[in-house]
Design a protein around this motif. Structure first.
Motif, short mmCIF file in Angstrom:
data_model
loop_
_atom_site.label_atom_id
_atom_site.label_comp_id
_atom_site.label_asym_id
_atom_site.label_seq_id
_atom_site.Cartn_x
_atom_site.Cartn_y
_atom_site.Cartn_z
N MET A 1 6.75 -8.28 -3.18
CA MET A 1 5.39 -7.65 -3.10
C MET A 1 4.28 -8.62 -2.45
SD MET A 1 3.51 -4.74 -5.21
CE MET A 1 3.09 -5.85 -6.61
N PRO A 2 3.54 -8.46 -1.59
CA PRO A 2 2.57 -9.69 -1.35
C PRO A 2 1.42 -9.52 -2.16
CG PRO A 2 2.87 -8.15 0.73
CD PRO A 2 3.76 -7.47 -0.50
N ALA A 3 1.05 -10.89 -2.49
CA ALA A 3 -0.15 -11.07 -3.58
C ALA A 3 -1.35 -10.16 -3.32
CB ALA A 3 -0.34 -12.44 -3.63
N GLN A 4 -1.87 -9.55 -4.44
CA GLN A 4 -2.98 -8.89 -4.30
C GLN A 4 -4.17 -10.07 -4.63
OE1 GLN A 4 -3.02 -5.33 -6.49
NE2 GLN A 4 -4.99 -5.93 -7.39
N ALA B 1 9.53 -5.28 -7.26
CA ALA B 1 8.65 -5.93 -6.34
C ALA B 1 9.12 -7.25 -6.01
CB ALA B 1 7.30 -6.29 -7.35
N THR B 2 10.21 -7.83 -6.50
CA THR B 2 10.84 -9.01 -6.18
C THR B 2 12.03 -8.81 -5.68
OG1 THR B 2 11.60 -9.42 -8.47
CG2 THR B 2 9.59 -10.51 -7.90
N LYS B 3 12.31 -7.66 -4.87
CA LYS B 3 13.34 -7.33 -3.79
C LYS B 3 14.59 -6.96 -4.49
CE LYS B 3 10.19 -8.22 -0.69
NZ LYS B 3 9.49 -7.26 0.22
N ARG B 4 14.46 -6.49 -5.66
CA ARG B 4 15.89 -5.85 -6.44
C ARG B 4 15.58 -4.69 -6.99
NH1 ARG B 4 15.64 -11.27 -10.46
NH2 ARG B 4 13.52 -11.01 -9.75
N PRO B 5 15.24 -3.70 -5.69
CA PRO B 5 14.96 -2.35 -6.20
C PRO B 5 16.13 -1.57 -6.63
CG PRO B 5 15.49 -2.60 -3.67
CD PRO B 5 15.53 -3.82 -4.42
N VAL C 1 7.35 2.72 -6.91
CA VAL C 1 8.49 2.16 -6.65
C VAL C 1 9.07 2.29 -5.26
CG1 VAL C 1 11.02 1.65 -7.59
CG2 VAL C 1 9.14 1.64 -9.11
N GLY C 2 9.13 3.55 -5.06
CA GLY C 2 9.72 3.91 -3.61
C GLY C 2 8.83 3.25 -2.55
N LEU C 3 7.58 3.37 -2.72
CA LEU C 3 6.70 2.47 -1.74
C LEU C 3 7.05 1.13 -1.77
CD1 LEU C 3 3.48 4.45 -2.20
CD2 LEU C 3 4.86 4.82 -0.32
N MET C 4 7.23 0.46 -2.66
CA MET C 4 7.57 -0.95 -2.94
C MET C 4 8.88 -1.26 -2.14
SD MET C 4 6.87 -2.35 -6.66
CE MET C 4 5.42 -2.55 -7.53
N TRP C 5 9.75 -0.31 -2.29
CA TRP C 5 11.22 -0.35 -1.68
C TRP C 5 10.93 -0.20 -0.20
CZ3 TRP C 5 16.05 2.99 -3.33
CH2 TRP C 5 17.25 2.34 -2.82
N ALA C 6 10.18 0.63 0.18
CA ALA C 6 9.87 1.11 1.52
C ALA C 6 9.15 -0.31 2.27
CB ALA C 6 9.10 2.23 1.92
N GLY C 7 8.47 -1.10 1.50
CA GLY C 7 7.83 -2.21 2.11
C GLY C 7 6.38 -2.11 2.80
N ARG D 1 9.96 6.52 6.90
CA ARG D 1 10.46 5.44 6.19
C ARG D 1 10.04 5.56 4.70
NH1 ARG D 1 13.02 0.61 6.43
NH2 ARG D 1 12.46 -0.95 4.72
N LYS D 2 8.71 5.96 4.49
CA LYS D 2 8.29 6.37 3.20
C LYS D 2 8.89 7.42 2.48
CE LYS D 2 3.52 4.22 3.70
NZ LYS D 2 2.09 4.49 3.69
N PHE D 3 9.08 8.74 3.29
CA PHE D 3 9.58 9.65 2.56
C PHE D 3 11.20 9.55 2.39
CE2 PHE D 3 5.81 12.00 3.78
CZ PHE D 3 5.47 12.78 3.00
N LEU D 4 11.65 8.69 3.39
CA LEU D 4 13.10 8.23 3.13
C LEU D 4 13.09 7.57 1.77
CD1 LEU D 4 16.06 7.80 4.11
CD2 LEU D 4 15.41 6.16 5.29
N TYR D 5 12.61 6.44 1.67
CA TYR D 5 13.08 5.72 0.43
C TYR D 5 12.45 6.65 -0.92
CZ TYR D 5 14.51 1.58 2.80
OH TYR D 5 15.06 0.83 3.45
#
Length: 506
Positions: free
Chosen positions: A1-4, A258-262, A286-292, A299-303
């Protein structure tokens, strides 16, 4: 996840200034609480060995000993708050040298509380009774622990004896496992439940700095705000709440996602849901994180669908294994069926009920309608946070959504507040009204906890009401001293406090 973007500016600041002074002070406070717990902490009627100990006999069954215990608990708890505040001042700057001191403080302040009798809550005795319900092959979502013949001997609160358990299948198995290992003996069961709670504490200690650093927030400061926080320690160590493991697993799952291990992250969050279902709130975020980032709506609804399918699928399998299915869904209202005066919604509801009754209307009917409107408002806030906002602010959006559940409920317990602190700490609590609000919240709930639940022997002149008043006066006087008189801490509550104020570190 990109830094805030950081919410707390991290600059080159002076290093630690004698932090061991604050650590030792907090250790003394924790020791005082441990000693006080021997006299007024919760002790099962079945704890024959402890009840024969001469020191415990004097502290629990002599008025002078009980008064001493109340004062030790009250003053020790407030001394721990002072130590926490002073540690934050002494580590100001949060350089790389600060982390070991925060970890040392967490350990030093945890050890005495981990040896104390249960404080501020009797829930651990309910865990033992519910474990016996499981061992007896009853359905804990139907049968309360009143079905267990010796539940009063165990020490479980009679208030919830006929209520279904609000816990998920994972914690039911933990309860059953502990009771099978210990044979239901309260003292050894408490030790195992405390070990489980400490695992949750360790998860928080490990993952809070990592989550903070993802948001360009100083991880050491976030750790101090969270795991060294006296409110965290009294609820997760002294009171042995299962929320410790619940939030620890949820934070671990959040970091892994957040570190690509959803998938692994969702598994850990599902285990958290299996302890207390409230962490279902993590799943859409978490679904939104996974969607990217920049994911389209399809894509959001899929994830979201995949996240829900994976998590609910695991819970469905758990329901098949324990044969209770999704029985925990119907039990979710168990702890939320009451209100309390200091919850904003609870207080307003009480006012509405009083005014309604005065006008010869159905006062509590109106109050319940208001409570329902507040819950609807929380759902609206959750929906807004799920569907709107920057991707890099997902954890902050989760924190706001979670806070709406807590703050718009008629019942708020101190451990509900502890759910929120890590999420806000890792996304940034500023050194202004935000951290002052946290200080006041911690002090309020410490004073309330100290005066709320005391195990006072009912057959001598010191009544429970008098003991609570004594505890409240001692704790409140100490709190007022910290805010208005203490030369070192009173500046923290000033309107224009600068963290590096001259003379602050003397």
């Amino acid at each position: 996840m990109p830094a805030q973007l950081p919410l707390t500016q991290v600059e080159k600041q002076p290093g630690p200034h004698r932090p061991n002074v604050a650590i030792i002070q907090g250790f003394i406070g924790s020791l005082m609480m441990w000693m006080g717990s021997l006299g007024v902490g919760w002790l099962s009627l079945a704890s024959a060995d402890l009840r024969r100990n001469p020191i415990i006999i004097w502290l629990r069954f002599e008025p002078v000993g009980a008064i001493l215990s109340v004062l030790l608990l009250a003053l020790g708890g407030m001394l721990l708050i002072r130590a926490w505040l002073r540690l934050g001042q002494r580590l100001n700057g949060w350089s790389d040298e600060s982390r070991p001191f925060v970890l040392k403080a967490i350990i030093a302040w945890t050890v005495p509380l981990a040896a104390a009798l249960p404080l501020f809550s009797r829930d651990v005795f309910a865990y033992i009774a519910q474990g016996q319900v499981m061992v007896a092959k009853l359905n804990p979502y139907v049968d309360g622990y009143s079905q267990i013949s010796n539940y009063l001997q165990i020490g479980a609160d009679d208030l919830w004896a006929q209520s279904p358990t609000p816990y998920g299948p994972v914690f039911l198995w933990i309860e059953e496992g502990v009771v099978r290992i210990t044979g239901g003996h309260p003292d050894t069961s408490i030790i195992l439940f405390r070990v489980i709670a400490l695992i949750g504490v360790a998860l928080c200690v490990y993952f809070v700095p990592k989550l903070a650093e993802l948001h360009s927030i100083n991880g050491t400061r976030a750790l101090w705000l969270t795991a060294a926080n006296p409110l965290f320690l009294i609820n997760f160590v002294a009171a042995i709440h299962n929320d410790s493991l619940m939030i620890g697993l949820a934070l671990a799952g959040l970091y892994l996602t957040a570190t690509k291990r959803p998938v692994l992250g969702i598994l850990l969050i599902t285990l958290s849901v299996g302890i207390k279902p409230i962490t279902l709130i993590f799943l859409p975020f978490v679904g939104l994180m996974w969607a990217g980032r920049n994911a389209s709506w399809p894509r959001k609804f899929l994830y979201w669908f995949m996240t829900a399918g994976l998590s609910l699928g695991i819970l469905w399998i758990m329901g098949l294994v324990n044969t209770f299915g999704f029985g925990w869904v119907g039990a979710l209202s168990t702890p939320g069926s009451v209100w309390i005066w200091y919850a904003p919604i609870g207080f307003i509801g009480m006012v509405i009920a009083s005014l309604g009754d005065a006008l010869e209307l159905n006062g509590w009917g109106l109050a319940n309608a208001f409570h329902t409107l507040a819950r609807v408002a929380s759902l609206v806030i959750i929906a807004i946070q799920v569907f709107r906002g920057d991707h890099s602010h997902l954890v902050r959006r989760l924190a706001i959504a979670f806070a709406s559940i807590v703050l718009l409920a008629p019942m708020i317990q101190s451990w509900y507040v502890v759910w929120l602190i890590p999420l806000f700490a890792v996304t940034g609590i500023r050194d202004d009204w935000q951290v002052k609000f946290l200080y006041v919240t911690v002090a309020f709930f410490m004073v309330y906890a100290i005066s709320d639940q005391l195990d006072i022997f009912p057959y001598f002149d010191l009544s429970l009401a008098v003991a609570r008043q004594l505890a409240a006066v001692a704790a409140l006087a100490f709190a007022l001293y910290l805010v208005f008189l203490d030369r070192s801490t009173k500046v923290l509550f000033r309107r224009r406090y600068s963290p590096l104020a001259p003379g602050q570190l003397h």
